[in-house]
Scaffold this motif. Structure first.
Motif, short mmCIF file in Angstrom:
data_model
loop_
_atom_site.label_atom_id
_atom_site.label_comp_id
_atom_site.label_asym_id
_atom_site.label_seq_id
_atom_site.Cartn_x
_atom_site.Cartn_y
_atom_site.Cartn_z
N ASN A 159 -0.76 -9.22 -5.75
CA ASN A 159 0.28 -8.20 -5.86
C ASN A 159 1.49 -8.57 -5.00
OD1 ASN A 159 -1.09 -6.46 -7.60
ND2 ASN A 159 -2.22 -5.52 -5.91
N ARG A 176 -3.43 -4.46 -11.87
CA ARG A 176 -4.77 -4.95 -12.21
C ARG A 176 -5.02 -4.82 -13.71
NH1 ARG A 176 -6.57 -2.05 -7.64
NH2 ARG A 176 -7.44 -0.44 -9.01
N ASN A 196 -5.01 -8.21 -1.94
CA ASN A 196 -3.64 -7.80 -2.23
C ASN A 196 -2.68 -8.97 -2.42
OD1 ASN A 196 -3.78 -4.99 -2.30
ND2 ASN A 196 -3.87 -4.87 -0.08
N LYS A 229 -0.97 -0.74 -7.79
CA LYS A 229 -2.01 -1.77 -7.81
C LYS A 229 -2.92 -1.61 -9.03
CE LYS A 229 -3.38 -1.17 -3.50
NZ LYS A 229 -4.24 -1.36 -2.31
N LYS A 264 0.84 -1.21 0.00
CA LYS A 264 0.00 0.00 0.00
C LYS A 264 0.87 1.25 0.00
CE LYS A 264 -4.22 -1.84 1.97
NZ LYS A 264 -5.26 -1.74 3.04
#
Length: 358
Positions: free
Chosen positions: A277, A204, A274, A200, A178
């Motif tokens: 990722n 995606r 998450n 992120k 994050k």
């Protein structure tokens, strides 16, 4: 003081040169696997020289293959032959005395008409900030050539001199998803680096396009997209690591402390959304970039035990779990969770115990 890093350079061989490199790469790993097999069977290191190897390779490359085979054998012997590595991906290695690089061509002996002939192969140095160009001005080590997604890559080992930085000011850096990185100095100056939301979103988007291409069975397009994603991720790591080192320089930091990254994917805290990722982001590469760039500025990098760094209160040492990104302690201490992690990393036990005084 010096450090060794690997610099990647794109090669543009002719069709004939590419065919030769493919044949040599296959012969190289076959030679290593054959020698390792022989050594394991005899339970002792080989005494063979390049004259005893019949593979279509220059003698200098044969000698390197023998050296690499001995190294693999040592690892197998150390495990009491419980695991004997078998090389599969073709590659070829030249030592620094058997190739030259003039920033436009790499010249090395390859097999032309069954003879070893020193041949220049065009090299392409393209990077936005001339990072590779500057690094390749230093002392060059071994050259490893391999093929990835149909492209030829030269991996050059480079030894870079480092300088000793003044003072003993320490900075802790916490890496995450994050927030890609948070740094806190020992005089409480803090900074957030990178853009986790943007990262992120981009990942995606890459996943979505990859899924659509997969349904259409466009495998070449998927491979090209994977390469594009890796280049983008690497560029993000370069930018974040450069910003961290610049922040350290501006604040006269002499030691940067990072979490030891072993098992980070099993120990890192993350939500289910998450998880993808986490398993595709290279924390290790970012850590490496910080380390080599810091070394060039005379800043030492130390790795610390990451246990409880985001749970321990820096004020009273009580352990608390953060709620989302906020950390609150009964003693009244409140901070962003990643700031707490970076603050604790500054003084966490250094792995190996060779720490600078904080």
């Amino acid at each position: 003081m010096s450090q060794t890093i690997t610099v990647k350079v794109k090669l543009l061989p002719t069709k004939e040169q590419a065919n030769i490199l493919q044949e040599m790469s296959r012969a190289y790993i076959s030679t290593i696997n054959m020698l390792v097999s022989e050594m394991v069977a005899e339970k002792k290191s080989t005494k063979k020289s390049s004259k005893d190897i019949s593979a279509p390779l220059p003698s200098a490359v044969k000698n390197q293959a023998i050296k690499d085979a001995k190294s693999v054998f040592k690892k197998a012997k150390k495990s009491k032959f419980a695991t004997v590595p078998v090389l599969k991906k073709p590659f070829c290695i030249w030592n620094n005395q058997n190739y030259s690089f003039d920033f436009s061509h790499i010249s090395m002996p390859i097999m032309m008409d069954r003879k070893a002939t020193k041949t220049p192969i065009r090299a392409l140095l393209i990077d936005k900030e001339n990072r590779n160009f500057d690094l390749l001005k230093h002392k060059l080590g071994t050259l490893r050539i391999t093929q990835k997604s149909g492209k030829w890559i030269a991996q050059i080992s480079v030894t870079i001199p480092t300088i000793e930085g003044p003072g003993l000011k320490v900075m802790g850096v916490d890496l995450g998803l994050k927030v890609p990185a948070v740094a806190v100095t020992d005089d409480e100056k803090a900074h957030f680096f990178g853009n986790g939301r943007q990262n992120k979103y981009k990942k995606r988007k890459f996943r979505s396009v990859r899924k659509a291409l997969g349904k259409k069975k466009k495998w070449n397009a998927i491979r090209k997209l994977d390469d594009k994603e890796q280049r983008w991720m690497k560029d993000q790591d370069h930018k974040v690591s450069r910003a961290i080192v610049n922040f350290a320089k501006d604040n006269k930091v002499s030691v940067i402390r990072l979490e030891q990254l072993a098992n980070i994917r099993r120990t890192a805290r993350t939500s289910r959304k998450n998880e993808k990722n986490l398993h595709t982001w290279s924390f290790y590469r970012l850590s490496q970039f910080i380390e080599y760039k810091a070394g060039l500025e005379g800043i030492k990098v130390e790795h610390v035990n990451p246990a409880y760094t985001s749970q321990t209160c820096p004020k009273c040492s009580e352990k608390n779990k953060a709620q989302d990104r906020k950390y609150k302690c009964k003693c009244g201490f409140e901070k962003h969770r990643d700031l707490v992690g970076a603050m604790n990393i500054r003084y966490a036990p250094v792995v190996g115990g060779n720490s600078q005084s904080a």
